[in-house]
Design a protein around this motif. Structure first.
Motif, PDB file in Angstrom:
ATOM      1  N   SER A   1      43.421 -23.589  78.690  1.00  0.00           N
ATOM      2  CA  SER A   1      42.776 -22.912  79.786  1.00  0.00           C
ATOM      3  C   SER A   1      43.795 -22.098  80.544  1.00  0.00           C
ATOM      4  CB  SER A   1      42.318 -23.899  80.819  1.00  0.00           C
ATOM      5  OG  SER A   1      43.150 -24.578  81.638  1.00  0.00           O
ATOM      6  N   ALA A   2      45.064 -22.232  80.160  1.00  0.00           N
ATOM      7  CA  ALA A   2      46.064 -21.381  80.961  1.00  0.00           C
ATOM      8  C   ALA A   2      46.068 -21.656  82.320  1.00  0.00           C
ATOM      9  CB  ALA A   2      46.169 -19.878  80.688  1.00  0.00           C
ATOM     10  N   SER A   3      45.742 -22.707  82.635  1.00  0.00           N
ATOM     11  CA  SER A   3      45.824 -23.437  83.968  1.00  0.00           C
ATOM     12  C   SER A   3      44.965 -22.711  84.900  1.00  0.00           C
ATOM     13  CB  SER A   3      47.006 -23.624  84.551  1.00  0.00           C
ATOM     14  OG  SER A   3      48.034 -24.475  83.974  1.00  0.00           O
ATOM     15  N   GLY A   4      43.693 -21.984  84.256  1.00  0.00           N
ATOM     16  CA  GLY A   4      42.691 -21.414  85.244  1.00  0.00           C
ATOM     17  C   GLY A   4      42.712 -19.893  85.137  1.00  0.00           C
ATOM     18  N   ILE A   5      43.823 -19.437  84.534  1.00  0.00           N
ATOM     19  CA  ILE A   5      43.915 -18.108  84.270  1.00  0.00           C
ATOM     20  C   ILE A   5      42.810 -17.437  83.535  1.00  0.00           C
ATOM     21  CG2 ILE A   5      45.646 -16.232  83.618  1.00  0.00           C
ATOM     22  CD1 ILE A   5      46.253 -17.449  86.502  1.00  0.00           C
ATOM     23  N   ILE A   6      42.652 -18.142  82.501  1.00  0.00           N
ATOM     24  CA  ILE A   6      41.380 -17.480  81.404  1.00  0.00           C
ATOM     25  C   ILE A   6      40.191 -17.383  82.200  1.00  0.00           C
ATOM     26  CG2 ILE A   6      40.036 -18.151  79.508  1.00  0.00           C
ATOM     27  CD1 ILE A   6      42.501 -18.811  78.058  1.00  0.00           C
ATOM     28  N   ARG A   7      39.959 -18.368  83.086  1.00  0.00           N
ATOM     29  CA  ARG A   7      38.716 -18.273  84.059  1.00  0.00           C
ATOM     30  C   ARG A   7      38.946 -17.160  84.794  1.00  0.00           C
ATOM     31  NH1 ARG A   7      34.707 -21.614  86.486  1.00  0.00           N
ATOM     32  NH2 ARG A   7      33.214 -19.659  87.332  1.00  0.00           N
ATOM     33  N   GLU A   8      40.011 -16.741  85.280  1.00  0.00           N
ATOM     34  CA  GLU A   8      40.190 -15.771  86.215  1.00  0.00           C
ATOM     35  C   GLU A   8      40.000 -14.492  85.431  1.00  0.00           C
ATOM     36  OE1 GLU A   8      43.813 -15.087  88.240  1.00  0.00           O
ATOM     37  OE2 GLU A   8      43.452 -17.098  89.818  1.00  0.00           O
ATOM     38  N   LYS A   9      40.341 -14.328  84.410  1.00  0.00           N
ATOM     39  CA  LYS A   9      40.280 -12.988  83.455  1.00  0.00           C
ATOM     40  C   LYS A   9      38.470 -12.900  83.327  1.00  0.00           C
ATOM     41  CE  LYS A   9      44.548 -12.335  83.090  1.00  0.00           C
ATOM     42  NZ  LYS A   9      45.179 -11.221  83.955  1.00  0.00           N
ATOM     43  N   ILE A  10      38.035 -13.826  82.998  1.00  0.00           N
ATOM     44  CA  ILE A  10      36.513 -13.871  82.747  1.00  0.00           C
ATOM     45  C   ILE A  10      35.734 -13.349  83.815  1.00  0.00           C
ATOM     46  CG2 ILE A  10      34.231 -15.383  82.082  1.00  0.00           C
ATOM     47  CD1 ILE A  10      36.212 -17.176  80.442  1.00  0.00           C
ATOM     48  N   THR A  11      36.253 -13.914  84.964  1.00  0.00           N
ATOM     49  CA  THR A  11      35.629 -13.619  86.230  1.00  0.00           C
ATOM     50  C   THR A  11      35.783 -11.931  86.616  1.00  0.00           C
ATOM     51  OG1 THR A  11      35.603 -15.512  87.160  1.00  0.00           O
ATOM     52  CG2 THR A  11      35.354 -13.883  88.696  1.00  0.00           C
ATOM     53  N   GLU A  12      37.061 -11.528  86.240  1.00  0.00           N
ATOM     54  CA  GLU A  12      37.461 -10.125  86.372  1.00  0.00           C
ATOM     55  C   GLU A  12      36.627  -9.258  85.629  1.00  0.00           C
ATOM     56  OE1 GLU A  12      41.526 -10.112  85.956  1.00  0.00           O
ATOM     57  OE2 GLU A  12      41.971 -11.110  87.665  1.00  0.00           O
TER      58      GLU A  12
ATOM     59  N   PRO B   1      26.024 -14.398  84.855  1.00  0.00           N
ATOM     60  CA  PRO B   1      26.171 -15.420  85.919  1.00  0.00           C
ATOM     61  C   PRO B   1      27.061 -16.519  85.679  1.00  0.00           C
ATOM     62  CG  PRO B   1      24.137 -15.864  84.350  1.00  0.00           C
ATOM     63  CD  PRO B   1      24.796 -14.512  83.944  1.00  0.00           C
ATOM     64  N   GLU B   2      27.438 -17.209  86.894  1.00  0.00           N
ATOM     65  CA  GLU B   2      28.710 -18.073  86.833  1.00  0.00           C
ATOM     66  C   GLU B   2      28.442 -19.339  85.664  1.00  0.00           C
ATOM     67  OE1 GLU B   2      31.249 -21.006  89.752  1.00  0.00           O
ATOM     68  OE2 GLU B   2      29.530 -20.078  90.589  1.00  0.00           O
ATOM     69  N   LYS B   3      27.323 -19.711  85.625  1.00  0.00           N
ATOM     70  CA  LYS B   3      26.999 -20.414  84.501  1.00  0.00           C
ATOM     71  C   LYS B   3      27.294 -20.010  83.230  1.00  0.00           C
ATOM     72  CE  LYS B   3      23.173 -23.268  82.320  1.00  0.00           C
ATOM     73  NZ  LYS B   3      23.072 -22.725  81.142  1.00  0.00           N
ATOM     74  N   GLU B   4      27.219 -18.954  82.790  1.00  0.00           N
ATOM     75  CA  GLU B   4      27.603 -18.188  81.633  1.00  0.00           C
ATOM     76  C   GLU B   4      29.129 -18.081  81.575  1.00  0.00           C
ATOM     77  OE1 GLU B   4      25.129 -15.117  80.029  1.00  0.00           O
ATOM     78  OE2 GLU B   4      23.196 -15.888  80.932  1.00  0.00           O
ATOM     79  N   GLU B   5      29.672 -17.824  82.570  1.00  0.00           N
ATOM     80  CA  GLU B   5      31.419 -17.754  82.658  1.00  0.00           C
ATOM     81  C   GLU B   5      31.753 -19.032  82.580  1.00  0.00           C
ATOM     82  OE1 GLU B   5      33.018 -16.430  86.380  1.00  0.00           O
ATOM     83  OE2 GLU B   5      31.397 -14.745  86.739  1.00  0.00           O
TER      84      GLU B   5
END
Length: 645
Positions: free
Chosen positions: A57-68, A75-79
């Protein structure tokens, strides 16, 4: 000019002016790119599930990239679903197929979204570097999708046709997995492990396997790593130590299933010798259930006590061989008055909580029985001739060191031993004093000698014993405490005896002037440099910060190990260093059933964006460019002839 022989050697790779000039252009262009993202982890302690999740997950950075990228679109669920697919692609795709949900439309949307994320995380790299990371079977297709011009109608159709073909020929699942793995690979450019991969957690061997597959990793050894490295050399005290710790944390899987170490001789010995002893002081802490090798807690307690007593004997013998260690006060079996049931520690008597020692001769407490010697010989063979263990230990050596200076950061696990007055403490060997960086270099050489010198040479035997000293010695830079009170924890009730005084380094290093002195000692500039440590858990719930000395010192052991989470209040940190800033990711305790994206906070912004030219890699590239320019000059001046076909 460079040595002519060196230029001739270079000419084999660049036989013409055109070839050398092309490489100069390529390397110069790379210097103008933003630096890659570095990730720093410490004190993994066998917590393979949590670590692998953080890595993927790159310590949450991948999630940040998805949100950006998609935050205002999906929707957040799909994120969360997209993030989980990137982290665990094979598992998610398999689940979708089993549920009948992996439809053509689902695959089309998934591929589109993954390509968008891939574009974001690959933007700071050269096209050739990205292509090298792609799986060969899909490299051409991925490269095309990443560089489609969406303003060109013809290219848009071309893009759609590529995706339709992938799905039509039924390789959509494999393509999705390939994209996810590429995103993981591109997000972390280099990985620094600041020590203590082993002990406490369930499967350090799985972490080692994961690290060996990573494209760019370095390791700064911690005292738990050193203990396992010492065990691999055959040092008996280190062997006992790794077994004792594993058994005490119920980590039988890493020993037997992970490394194939046969514990049956130890279990039979312990069951026989301690058959009438409940060994209540030695009941293991059960933080993780063994999957493959469940051991009865009562038998585990007997095994724990058996190996602990043997360890106290063999480490007492090491202390006797090495008066220079100044550890005679740690030969505590010899300090027990068996008739009165007391032990003398630092001049004071304490009652013993356990006096059932059937293998200890009060007249010669450190002497091994014949059975103990046979058992140790069998265990030693299991460690010295263990193919997988040595594969992992060789990786620790090839990718590891005691410290590392990289991109103006000084990385080491424990400490630089210091005195109360702030000067560097020293070790004197053969009338030569070693302190500061010289001490670290000396220790590094001894660690190398312990594994690589010829068997049975006096230097190797001495270095093997020194591996045990590094585990617990007062001047060990990977331990950093005045003494290790394992014996007192087992046998003395008074908690005052359990304290392990910290090296003055830990009190002094929170001051900027101390950090400046250390950075200067290692040849790093005071301005813009940092020290990155592990080893000592940061107690966030008590208000402690991992950032100290005005931002010059980062201590990133926040409790990835379950054994520390009750004290720290979190599950550790990742330090993230990209071209724009330094950030800390604060981990939540890992639960595979819950969303556990770390909280990422920027702790330092760079004065200007850091480019490859500003890094250690940039210095290497500059040297390479200078050499290539000399080669071009040699061709043009006729000193060397081009090899034109």
């Amino acid at each position: 000019m460079r040595d002519l022989a060196y230029l001739k050697l270079m000419s084999r790779e660049y036989p013409t002016i055109k070839a050398a000039s092309s490489e100069i252009i390529n390397l110069t262009a790379i210097q103008g790119l933003p630096k890659g993202t570095e990730y720093f982890f410490s004190d993994l302690h066998g917590e393979y599930e949590a670590f692998i999740h953080l890595l993927r997950s790159a310590s949450g950075i991948i999630r940040e990239k998805i949100t950006e990228t998609f935050g205002h679109i999906i929707p957040e669920k799909e994120e969360v679903e997209l993030a989980n697919m990137i982290y665990y692609p094979e598992r998610v795709v398999s689940q979708m197929q089993l549920k009948g949900l992996a439809t053509d439309d689902w695959q089309r949307v998934a591929i589109y979204r993954l390509v968008q994320i891939c574009k974001v995380v690959s933007s700071k790299y050269t096209r050739s570097k990205v292509r090298k990371k792609m799986p060969p079977e899909f490299a051409y297709v991925i490269d095309e999708l990443l560089h489609v011009d969406y303003n060109d109608d013809n290219k848009r159709v071309y893009y759609s046709e590529i995706i339709r073909s992938i799905i039509d020929i039924r390789v959509g699942d494999k393509f999705i997995i390939a994209l996810c793995e590429l995103i993981q690979n591109l997000t972390i450019d280099s990985l620094h492990i600041i020590g203590d991969i082993f002990d406490r957690g369930p499967r350090a061997d799985i972490i080692m396997k994961e690290l060996m597959q990573f494209h760019d990793v370095d390791i700064q050894w911690g005292n738990h790593d050193i203990s396992w490295m010492g065990a691999a050399t055959g040092n008996l005290a280190c062997i006992c130590n790794v077994l004792r710790i594993a058994i005490s944390y119920n980590s039988f899987d890493v020993l037997e299933d992970g490394y194939g170490i046969n514990l049956r001789p130890l279990s039979m010995f312990a069951a026989r010798v301690y058959h009438n002893d409940t060994c209540e002081r030695f009941v293991p802490q059960i933080l993780d259930e063994n999957i493959y090798d469940a051991v009865d807690p009562g038998l585990a307690a007997k095994m724990h006590k058996a190996i602990a007593i043997i360890q106290f004997k063999v480490q007492g013998q090491i202390i006797g061989r090495h008066p220079e260690y100044e550890m005679d006060d740690r030969r505590l079996l010899e300090a027990v008055d068996f008739d009165r049931g007391v032990v003398v520690v630092e001049g004071k008597e304490y009652p013993m909580l356990d006096l059932s020692f059937p293998t200890v001769d009060p007249k010669d407490p450190l002497r091994l029985t014949a059975e103990e010697e046979d058992l140790l010989h069998t265990l030693q063979l299991s460690f010295k001739h263990n193919e997988l263990l040595h594969k992992h230990i060789r990786f620790l050596y090839s990718h590891g060191s005691l410290y590392k200076c990289y991109n103006s950061n000084l990385l080491y696990h424990g400490c630089i031993p210091m005195k109360e007055d702030g000067s560097f403490d020293e070790i004197v060997v053969d009338s030569i004093s070693y302190s500061g960086q010289a001490l670290m270099d000396y220790v590094d050489r001894k660690v190398q000698n312990a594994y690589f010198m010829a068997e049975e040479s006096p230097e190797k035997e001495d270095a093997m014993d020194f591996m045990w000293y590094l585990w617990c010695g007062a001047k060990s830079p990977v331990y950093g405490k005045g003494k290790m009170t394992t014996f007192e924890h087992y046998f003395i009730e008074d908690p005052a005896t359990h304290k392990e005084p910290m090296n003055p380094y830990y009190r002094l290093s929170v001051k900027e002037e101390t950090c400046d002195r250390i950075l200067e000692e290692f040849g790093l500039p005071k301005s813009g440099s940092h020290i990155i440590n592990g080893h000592v858990p940061v107690k966030i719930k008590e208000g402690e910060s991992p950032v100290k000395a005005g931002g010059k010192l980062f201590i990133i052991d926040g409790g990835l190990s379950k054994a520390y989470q009750s004290r720290t209040g979190i599950a550790g940190y990742t330090l993230i260093y990209n071209s724009n800033h330094l950030a800390l990711a604060e981990h939540k305790p890992f639960d595979p059933e819950k969303e556990s994206t770390p909280r990422v906070s920027i702790v330092e912004n760079m004065h200007k964006r850091v480019m490859v030219a500003d890094t250690d890699k940039g210095v290497e590239l500059a040297g390479r460019i200078a050499d290539l320019k000399e080669l071009v000059g040699a061709y043009r001046e006729g000193i060397l002839k081009e090899k034109v076909e």
